[in-house]
Design a protein around this motif. Structure first.
Motif, PDB file in Angstrom:
ATOM      1  N   ARG A 151      20.456  90.881  51.538  1.00 22.12           N
ATOM      2  CA  ARG A 151      20.861  90.726  52.941  1.00 22.12           C
ATOM      3  C   ARG A 151      21.545  89.373  53.151  1.00 22.12           C
ATOM      4  O   ARG A 151      22.519  89.273  53.915  1.00 22.12           O
ATOM      5  N   TRP A 152      21.015  88.354  52.501  1.00 30.17           N
ATOM      6  CA  TRP A 152      21.654  87.026  52.575  1.00 30.17           C
ATOM      7  C   TRP A 152      23.096  87.107  52.078  1.00 30.17           C
ATOM      8  O   TRP A 152      24.006  86.519  52.679  1.00 30.17           O
ATOM      9  N   ILE A 153      23.306  87.825  50.988  1.00 27.95           N
ATOM     10  CA  ILE A 153      24.652  87.971  50.436  1.00 27.95           C
ATOM     11  C   ILE A 153      25.577  88.615  51.458  1.00 27.95           C
ATOM     12  O   ILE A 153      26.740  88.213  51.609  1.00 27.95           O
ATOM     13  N   GLN A 154      25.072  89.609  52.167  1.00 19.92           N
ATOM     14  CA  GLN A 154      25.903  90.240  53.190  1.00 19.92           C
ATOM     15  C   GLN A 154      26.323  89.245  54.272  1.00 19.92           C
ATOM     16  O   GLN A 154      27.446  89.290  54.773  1.00 19.92           O
ATOM     17  N   ARG A 155      25.424  88.340  54.605  1.00 13.30           N
ATOM     18  CA  ARG A 155      25.729  87.386  55.674  1.00 13.30           C
ATOM     19  C   ARG A 155      26.629  86.247  55.217  1.00 13.30           C
ATOM     20  O   ARG A 155      27.473  85.769  55.980  1.00 13.30           O
ATOM     21  N   TYR A 156      26.475  85.803  53.956  1.00 16.02           N
ATOM     22  CA  TYR A 156      27.072  84.524  53.582  1.00 16.02           C
ATOM     23  C   TYR A 156      28.064  84.544  52.415  1.00 16.02           C
ATOM     24  O   TYR A 156      28.767  83.558  52.202  1.00 16.02           O
ATOM     25  N   ILE A 157      28.133  85.623  51.644  1.00 14.57           N
ATOM     26  CA  ILE A 157      28.946  85.551  50.422  1.00 14.57           C
ATOM     27  C   ILE A 157      30.425  85.370  50.726  1.00 14.57           C
ATOM     28  O   ILE A 157      31.172  84.829  49.897  1.00 14.57           O
ATOM     29  N   SER A 158      30.886  85.799  51.902  1.00 13.19           N
ATOM     30  CA  SER A 158      32.306  85.630  52.227  1.00 13.19           C
ATOM     31  C   SER A 158      32.693  84.158  52.292  1.00 13.19           C
ATOM     32  O   SER A 158      33.849  83.800  52.028  1.00 13.19           O
ATOM     33  N   ALA A 159      31.736  83.279  52.613  1.00 16.57           N
ATOM     34  CA  ALA A 159      32.038  81.847  52.647  1.00 16.57           C
ATOM     35  C   ALA A 159      32.379  81.315  51.268  1.00 16.57           C
ATOM     36  O   ALA A 159      33.100  80.307  51.135  1.00 16.57           O
ATOM     37  N   PHE A 160      31.902  81.988  50.229  1.00 20.03           N
ATOM     38  CA  PHE A 160      32.174  81.588  48.851  1.00 20.03           C
ATOM     39  C   PHE A 160      33.392  82.314  48.277  1.00 20.03           C
ATOM     40  O   PHE A 160      33.749  82.089  47.120  1.00 20.03           O
ATOM     41  N   GLY A 161      33.991  83.208  49.056  1.00 17.64           N
ATOM     42  CA  GLY A 161      35.129  83.985  48.573  1.00 17.64           C
ATOM     43  C   GLY A 161      34.757  85.371  48.108  1.00 17.64           C
ATOM     44  O   GLY A 161      35.571  86.057  47.487  1.00 17.64           O
ATOM     45  N   GLY A 162      33.537  85.813  48.407  1.00 13.58           N
ATOM     46  CA  GLY A 162      33.101  87.126  47.970  1.00 13.58           C
ATOM     47  C   GLY A 162      33.290  88.193  49.029  1.00 13.58           C
ATOM     48  O   GLY A 162      33.383  87.901  50.219  1.00 13.58           O
ATOM     49  N   ASP A 163      33.345  89.437  48.577  1.00 14.24           N
ATOM     50  CA  ASP A 163      33.474  90.587  49.466  1.00 14.24           C
ATOM     51  C   ASP A 163      32.111  91.257  49.578  1.00 14.24           C
ATOM     52  O   ASP A 163      31.626  91.843  48.600  1.00 14.24           O
ATOM     53  N   PRO A 164      31.457  91.200  50.734  1.00 13.72           N
ATOM     54  CA  PRO A 164      30.126  91.812  50.871  1.00 13.72           C
ATOM     55  C   PRO A 164      30.136  93.319  50.705  1.00 13.72           C
ATOM     56  O   PRO A 164      29.083  93.929  50.524  1.00 13.72           O
ATOM     57  N   GLY A 165      31.312  93.935  50.747  1.00 14.39           N
ATOM     58  CA  GLY A 165      31.406  95.372  50.537  1.00 14.39           C
ATOM     59  C   GLY A 165      31.582  95.762  49.085  1.00 14.39           C
ATOM     60  O   GLY A 165      31.686  96.951  48.769  1.00 14.39           O
ATOM     61  N   LYS A 166      31.622  94.767  48.186  1.00 15.96           N
ATOM     62  CA  LYS A 166      31.846  95.040  46.765  1.00 15.96           C
ATOM     63  C   LYS A 166      30.767  94.380  45.906  1.00 15.96           C
ATOM     64  O   LYS A 166      31.039  93.582  45.019  1.00 15.96           O
ATOM     65  N   VAL A 167      29.527  94.733  46.180  1.00 14.98           N
ATOM     66  CA  VAL A 167      28.387  94.156  45.474  1.00 14.98           C
ATOM     67  C   VAL A 167      27.846  95.153  44.459  1.00 14.98           C
ATOM     68  O   VAL A 167      27.581  96.314  44.785  1.00 14.98           O
ATOM     69  N   THR A 168      27.680  94.696  43.226  1.00 12.75           N
ATOM     70  CA  THR A 168      27.018  95.471  42.178  1.00 12.75           C
ATOM     71  C   THR A 168      25.705  94.786  41.838  1.00 12.75           C
ATOM     72  O   THR A 168      25.689  93.581  41.544  1.00 12.75           O
TER      73      THR A 168
END
Length: 557
Positions: free
Chosen positions: A222-239
Motif C-alpha cells: 500500500r505504501w508503494i501505491q502511495r509513494y513510488i511515483s515520487a521515485f519514478g515508479g508506476d504504481p500500476g506496474k508492480v510485480t
C-alpha cells in the motif's frame, strides 16, 4: 546467496546525493557508482509495532514531515535463534557442505536487530522502524519516469531474513535492466518474523491479528501505491517477487482477499515456494500456550494483552524453545502462516481449488534438490520406522497409518531414488537421508508448485522452471542456489527483468520459454554445460506428488 552491502557505501549524504519529496519531507538517498543507482534505505512504511501496537495489524506511517536520512539500512526485525543441525557421530559430510553452510551464515545481515527500532540518527530526528523498506532506482530517474517495480520479499522460513541482505543484488538487477533497455525499480521490505509476526492460537484468531508478517507485507504494498511515483515508479506496474518463505508469501497474497489484488500488484514471480497445506490458526494453540507459560503470563485474564508487555528478548527466547531444526520449514507447531479467517480466509490450497486467486500472470519454479539442505536436520532418522514416525509427527499427525505407508511406497529408502537426484547410491550419509530429502523437497516445494500450476495455468498465463545449476557436492542443486543466478548477473535476471516490464519473460536471444500447459507440462531448465537452457517435461515423480497434494488437502498441517 549474497552478502549485505558494505555500510561504508552508505556512510552519508553529499551535496550531489539524490533526494525525493514525500509529503512535506525530503528523503536523502545515496548513489552507488558501481551500479549507477540511487538508493533510499531504511524508509519506514508503518509505525513501530511496539507497546500496544505489538500483535496488532500494521498501522500506516503518518505523513512524512521532516528530513529523513535514507543513506543507510534501517534496523532489522528480531530473528529467531535456531540451532544448527547436529551431525550424529560417524556421519561424515563432504567439506563442500560445510563451506556452503558457512556461506549461508555469513549472509546474515549486519544491520542491528530490534523490535521497536526507534533511533534518532537521521537529520531532523527521523523515526527508524523494523518495518522499513529500501528503494533502488537507476541514477537520475525522474518522478515522471513511470518505471515498473519489482518488489522483493525475502525468505528465511518466516523466522529470519532481512532486506539489507539484498540491496547489492537488487542494485545489480537495476543496472542490468538499464543495459537491456528495460529499466525497473527494485523495492525490498522487512516484515515481522517468528513469534512477532506469526503467533497463532484461539486468542490471536479471535482478535483478528493472525499472519501479521503477511499483513506487514501488504502494508508495504500500500505504501508503494502511495509513494513510488515520487521515485519514478508506476504504481500500476508492480510485480511481487520472492524466494522460499518469500515465494510462499507471494502465493498467499495471490489468494488473499478473495483473489482481489486491490490494485497492489499486476504480476507475480515465485522461486521455491507456493501455497502450503496449512490449517487454521488455532492449530498453533499448544505453541501459544507454551510461550505464555515460559514468560509467566499463562494465567493472565487477557494473555494476549499481557504478552504485549513482555520484553522482546524474553518473548523471543520463549518462542525459540518451541522451535527446532526439525521444524525450520512448515510443519506441526511452526510459527508460520495459517488460515486466520481474515487474511487467509481458509486453507490456501482450498482457496486455489475454489478459484479465489488473483488473475495475474506468474512465474514459479524450484531448485532440483530442494530438500537436501532441510534433510540435514534429520540425520537422526535412520530406519523405516523412524521415517514413518517423522513424517507423521512433523507433517501429517492426523493421517492414518495406512496413508503414511502409501507415502513410503512413493518415497522408498533406495538411495538411487532419492535426492540429490541422479547421483545413484552416492551421498547416502545415513540409510534414510536421501529419502528424507526427496520427501521434504517435494512436500514443501515441488508438489506445492505443481498443484498451483495444475489449477491455475489453464486460466491465466504461467511459466515454470527448474534450476539445476550451482550444485554443491552432497547437496546437488540445493535450496537457494538459484539466487546466485538471479542476483548474480545470470540469465534468470534477464527473464525476470523482461517479465516485470512486459508480463512475458521472453523477448531476448535465449531459448523460447513456453507457457505452462497442464495437459503437456514443460519447464525451462537452467543447466550446467554448453546448452545452459533446456525445455524439459514436468512429469517426474508425477504419482508421488499428486499423492502429496491429496494428503495436504485432506490432512492440512
Amino acid at each position: 546467496m549474497l552478502s549485505p552491502q558494505e555500510d561504508a557505501t552508505h556512510s552519508g549524504s553529499t551535496p550531489s546525493s539524490p533526494s525525493v519529496k514525500l509529503d512535506r519531507a525530503t528523503v536523502l538517498g545515496v548513489t552507488d557508482p558501481t551500479t549507477n543507482t540511487s538508493q533510499y534505505l531504511g524508509i519506514p512504511f508503518a509505525q513501530p509495532p511496539v507497546g500496544k501496537l505489538r500483535f496488532q495489524l500494521p498501522q500506516p506511517i503518518p505523513p512524512y514531515a521532516s528530513t529523513l536520512d535514507a543513506t543507510k539500512h534501517g534496523k532489522q526485525p528480531v530473528q529467531a535463534n535456531l540451532a544448527a543441525p547436529a551431525i550424529p557421530p560417524g556421519v561424515v559430510l563432504p567439506h563442500e557442505i560445510g563451506e556452503f553452510l558457512r556461506g549461508l551464515a555469513q549472509d546474515v545481515p549486519q544491520a542491528p536487530q530490534s523490535e521497536d527500532c526507534l533511533t534518532d540518527d537521521g537529520p531532523g530526528g527521523g523515526i527508524r522502524t523494523g518495518l522499513n523498506l529500501n528503494v533502488v532506482v537507476p541514477a537520475g530517474t525522474k518522478p515522471d519516469a513511470n518505471l515498473p517495480v519489482a518488489v522483493w520479499i525475502y525468505g528465511g522460513a518466516f523466522q529470519g531474513g532481512s532486506n539489507a541482505a539484498y540491496t547489492a543484488g537488487g542494485a545489480a538487477i537495476v543496472k542490468r535492466s538499464v543495459e537491456l533497455g528495460q529499466p525497473l525499480i527494485f523495492v525490498s521490505m522487512n516484515y515481522r518474523l517468528g513469534v512477532f509476526g506469526f503467533l497463532g492460537g484461539k486468542q490471536v484468531q479471535d482478535a483478528g491479528v493472525g499472519n501479521l508478517g503477511l499483513q506487514d507485507q501488504r502494508e508495504a504494498l500500500r505504501w508503494i501505491q502511495r509513494y513510488i511515483s515520487a521515485f519514478g515508479g508506476d504504481p500500476g506496474k508492480v510485480t511481487i517477487w520472492g524466494e522460499s518463505a518469500g515465494a510462499q508469501s507471494v502465493a498467499y497474497h495471490m489468494v488473499a482477499n478473495g483473489g482481489d489484488t486491490e490494485g497492489l500488484f499486476r504480476a507475480a514471480w515465485m522461486q521455491s515456494g507456493a501455497v502450503q497445506p496449512v490449517g487454521e490458526l488455532t492449530k498453533l494453540q499448544a505453541t501459544f500456550d507454551l510461550i505464555a507459560r515460559e514468560v509467566g503470563c499463562a494465567s493472565a485474564p487477557d494473555v494476549l494483552a499481557r504478552l504485549r508487555e513482555v520484553p522482546a528478548e524474553e518473548l523471543r527466547a520463549a518462542a525459540d524453545k518451541t522451535m527446532s531444526p526439525v521444524f525450520i520449514y512448515q510443519g506441526v507447531g511452526t510459527l508460520g502462516p495459517h488460515a486466520d479467517g481474515r487474511f487467509l480466509i481458509e486453507d490456501p490450497m482450498q482457496l486455489v481449488l475454489k478459484g479465489q486467486v488473483a488473475d495475474v500472470p506468474f512465474v514459479i519454479g524450484d531448485c532440483e534438490d530442494e530438500g537436501t539442505l532441510l534433510a540435514l536436520t534429520r540425520l537422526d532418522v535412520t530406519t523405516d520406522q523412524q521415517f514413518a514416525e517423522y513424517v507423521k509427527s512433523a507433517y501429517l499427525p492426523t493421517a492414518p497409518d495406512e496413508a503414511i505407508e502409501v507415502l513410503m511406497h512413493h518415497y522408498p529408502a533406495d538411495p538411487a531414488a532419492g535426492s540429490p537426484y541422479g547421483t545413484g547410491d552416492a551421498y547416502a550419509f545415513t540409510p534414510q537421508y536421501k529419502r528424507v530429502a526427496a520427501f521434504m523437497g517435494d512436500w514443501n516445494f515441488e508438489a506445492a508448485r505443481r498443484f498451483f500450476l495444475k489449477h491455475l495455468s489453464g486460466k491465466q498465463k504461467a511459466w515454470s522452471f527448474v534450476s539445476k545449476r550451482s550444485k554443491v557436492k552432497g547437496l546437488g542443486a540445493v535450496h537457494s542456489t538459484d539466487l546466485q543466478n538471479v542476483f548474480g548477473g545470470g540469465d534468470m535476471a534477464d527473464f525476470l527483468i523482461r517479465f516485470v516490464n512486459t508480463l512475458d519473460p521472453n523477448g531476448g536471444p535465449e531459448i523460447e520459454w513456453p507457457t505452462y500447459d497442464p495437459e503437456a507440462p514443460q519447464l525451462l531448465a537452467f543447466v550446467d554445460g554448453p546448452k545452459s537452457l533446456e525445455i524439459i517435461s514436468d512429469t517426474f515423480r508425477k504419482e508421488a506428488m499428486e499423492y502429496l497434494a491429496f494428503l495436504g488437502l485432506v490432512y492440512p498441517v
